[in-house]
Scaffold this motif. Sequence first.
Motif, mmCIF file in Angstrom:
data_model
loop_
_atom_site.group_PDB
_atom_site.id
_atom_site.type_symbol
_atom_site.label_atom_id
_atom_site.label_comp_id
_atom_site.label_asym_id
_atom_site.label_seq_id
_atom_site.Cartn_x
_atom_site.Cartn_y
_atom_site.Cartn_z
ATOM 1 N N ASP A 57 0.813 -1.221 0.000
ATOM 2 C CA ASP A 57 0.000 0.000 0.000
ATOM 3 C C ASP A 57 0.845 1.268 0.000
ATOM 4 O OD1 ASP A 57 -2.274 -1.531 0.009
ATOM 5 O OD2 ASP A 57 -2.451 -1.533 2.207
ATOM 6 N N ASN A 58 2.094 1.163 0.460
ATOM 7 C CA ASN A 58 2.952 2.358 0.537
ATOM 8 C C ASN A 58 4.235 2.177 -0.277
ATOM 9 O OD1 ASN A 58 1.458 4.057 2.566
ATOM 10 N ND2 ASN A 58 1.737 2.168 3.775
ATOM 11 N N ILE A 59 4.142 1.385 -1.318
ATOM 12 C CA ILE A 59 5.334 1.053 -2.093
ATOM 13 C C ILE A 59 6.015 2.279 -2.671
ATOM 14 C CG2 ILE A 59 3.942 0.606 -4.170
ATOM 15 C CD1 ILE A 59 7.166 -1.250 -3.202
ATOM 16 N N GLU A 60 5.211 3.271 -3.145
ATOM 17 C CA GLU A 60 5.847 4.440 -3.782
ATOM 18 C C GLU A 60 6.633 5.268 -2.768
ATOM 19 O OE1 GLU A 60 2.134 6.130 -2.122
ATOM 20 O OE2 GLU A 60 2.692 4.252 -3.107
ATOM 21 N N LYS A 61 6.099 5.410 -1.525
ATOM 22 C CA LYS A 61 6.812 6.178 -0.497
ATOM 23 C C LYS A 61 8.099 5.467 -0.108
ATOM 24 C CE LYS A 61 2.568 8.112 1.509
ATOM 25 N NZ LYS A 61 1.690 8.153 2.711
ATOM 26 N N HIS A 62 8.002 4.155 0.058
ATOM 27 C CA HIS A 62 9.188 3.402 0.469
ATOM 28 C C HIS A 62 10.252 3.394 -0.627
ATOM 29 C CE1 HIS A 62 7.273 2.325 4.106
ATOM 30 N NE2 HIS A 62 6.452 1.388 3.611
ATOM 31 N N PHE B 148 13.361 9.784 -12.236
ATOM 32 C CA PHE B 148 12.646 8.561 -11.900
ATOM 33 C C PHE B 148 11.453 8.774 -10.966
ATOM 34 C CE2 PHE B 148 12.691 4.146 -9.923
ATOM 35 C CZ PHE B 148 12.058 3.573 -11.011
ATOM 36 N N GLU B 149 11.487 9.822 -10.160
ATOM 37 C CA GLU B 149 10.351 10.057 -9.261
ATOM 38 C C GLU B 149 9.060 10.263 -10.048
ATOM 39 O OE1 GLU B 149 10.515 12.700 -5.991
ATOM 40 O OE2 GLU B 149 12.567 12.163 -5.425
ATOM 41 N N THR B 150 9.188 10.892 -11.222
ATOM 42 C CA THR B 150 8.006 11.072 -12.078
ATOM 43 C C THR B 150 7.446 9.718 -12.509
ATOM 44 O OG1 THR B 150 8.906 13.149 -12.911
ATOM 45 C CG2 THR B 150 7.166 12.113 -14.219
ATOM 46 N N GLU B 151 8.331 8.787 -12.820
ATOM 47 C CA GLU B 151 7.882 7.469 -13.265
ATOM 48 C C GLU B 151 7.301 6.662 -12.104
ATOM 49 O OE1 GLU B 151 7.810 7.430 -16.376
ATOM 50 O OE2 GLU B 151 9.166 9.142 -16.573
ATOM 51 N N ILE B 152 7.858 6.840 -10.911
ATOM 52 C CA ILE B 152 7.303 6.148 -9.744
ATOM 53 C C ILE B 152 5.846 6.552 -9.537
ATOM 54 C CG2 ILE B 152 7.421 5.980 -7.220
ATOM 55 C CD1 ILE B 152 10.455 6.204 -7.451
ATOM 56 N N GLU B 153 5.586 7.841 -9.614
ATOM 57 C CA GLU B 153 4.216 8.337 -9.436
ATOM 58 C C GLU B 153 3.297 7.831 -10.544
ATOM 59 O OE1 GLU B 153 0.891 10.215 -7.927
ATOM 60 O OE2 GLU B 153 2.828 9.723 -6.992
#
Length: 667
Positions: free
Chosen positions: A98-103, A124-129
């Motif tokens: 549930d919190n994979i993007e934050k981790h 890469f942060e753009t792609e994570i989101e």
Amino acid sequence: MSAHTDHANLIWQIADLLRGPYRPPQFERVMLPMTVLRRFDCVLAPTKAKVLAEYKKRKGGKLTDDALDRFLNKAAGPGQRFHNHSPLTFEKLKGDPDNIEKHLTSYIKGFSANVRTIFEFFEFETEIEKMREANILYLVVSKFCDVDLHPNVVKNDEMGLIFENLIRRFNELANETAGDHFTPREVIRLMVNLLFINDDNLLATPGTVRKLLDPACGTGGMLAEAQNYLREHHSEAKLYAYGQDYNKRAFATAASDMLMKEVAHNGDGENVQYGDIFTEDKFSGSKFDYFLANPPFGVDWKKQSREIEVEHDKQGFAGRFGAGLPRINDGSLLFLQHMISKFEPVLPNQQKHGSRLAIVFSGSPLFTGGAGSGESDIRKWIIENDWLEAVIALPEQMFYNTGIGTYIWIVTNRKGKSRKNKIQLLDARESYVSMRRNLGDKRRKIGEGKDDEPDQIADIVKRYGRFDASGTSKIFDNTDFGYTRVTVERPLRLRYEINDARKADFLNAFPECQADLNAIGRELGDRSLLNWNEVESRRGDVLRVRKSTWTAAERNKFLQVFGVRDNTAEPVVKFASKKKTEYESDADLRDFENIPLKEDIDDYFRREVLPHVPDAWMDRTKDKIGYEINFNRHFYRYSPPRSLDKIDADLKKSEDEFMRLLKEATA
């Protein structure tokens, strides 16, 4: 199938998860940084606990960020240049879907500054989101956990091949030029062997340190291969490798690759820099011992033209581009000048041994541009300084993005004694083996002596090193490639032709000359005259009697309107005295002769031109020196045509087959 191909295929399968949110050409935005991230995770796994303990001990203290990074890098392992102090790993990331993007973001921020910078260039942060919104982030991370990229499983050179494989596939999807990013490994190995061929004694000296630059490093394949060579052949020497590239993802891949490899390194990742070398020379003022490059073929420099032209005009040879500027649609020779500007001088008593470079070009830089052009002036500068050592022709269909012929140039300011004022041309176009499976436009490779292949790299290097003449190796003097471009003039021959239309044309321009023109017409009559010199003399007499003076514009208009080119007319005299007569030249008949530098120009003119054009002369005030290397001319092999009987037989066979097919179609 090789191990690196297995891993590349596994990663490629993961890319299928991106379909939908991403179009296939966009897969690399995720797959390259994820591959790099997984490799970092595997590399750091054995020392993870030690790094976390060191971080717990030192965090919150008075250490600067740089100092803390150094302590944690040391904890990550001997010679390690990066670390991650996050308690997370790829396996632990799977524990909280549930919190994979934050981790995942927190995990990346736990890296040392040099790695964080790499992922900033990956954006890469753009792609994570984006993956979080598409609900595929957890699945992608989970699948990468199944890909073991630990150095014990995937060695450094195999990791480079994985990057190469993935980038080629991504660029095929995008219909882009994979050649902008990397060069086939066997070509790099050939270049590296040629680069170091004469330096065994120098590199065998204990404590030797050398510097190498690739100004178009892409994903860093050339830098890695050069360091591999030294590890295998001269383990006592250190080679510090530097690179620069303007493609963000290629730069980020190269920078990460350099950090991961156990190579001679004199920094924490700054050896590879991001930026356009033409406008942001990140190594300005630095000198290097070696250079390798495969700049993009036929890429224009219009966007950088202002900065380049200013440097050329204002700095001349004190800058990088003093020799000349090539045409705007091909900046290849700008890369070469950039590299030469960073040559180390030859000062052995100061431990400066000069520089060598190997660069891949298409055929264009060899011969494009006549005498006086930017390309020719650059070749002239290089050859007259005795820097061009050799040109090696490679087989066609060697590169992933093009099937055209390519050439390796070897350029150095420290030629061996036997090579002084000489240039070797080596034809290696037949040194290839066909690939079992085509990779884009790449259908051939140079054999490396593996998997029952002939060792064609060693053969080419031996032919190069022997430096003797043969069917595939030719030795020339530098001056063999130079020529003088001489302007050949022929006399202007005019007949006088007058009619109402011509009169009207003249008077439309100079109506005030009507009375003079009428008088000239009465003097010369209405018939054609084949001696313009007589026409001019009589025209002058008429004007003197009338006490009229014409301007140069009026005289030129008279010649333009009433003078008609006629090969049977007398030459128009420009100047005459008792000693000599000079004739006006006919611009329409002007021609040029490229006379080899080794030829006496006057003898050549008498022998080659005057027998065919007896009224010609040379205008030596317009002489220009040019240089070109017409490779094909020197290795041309005559193939006799087939006999008419064989041609007739083939035509008859084709005709019979056509009639058979026609009967089947109409039956």
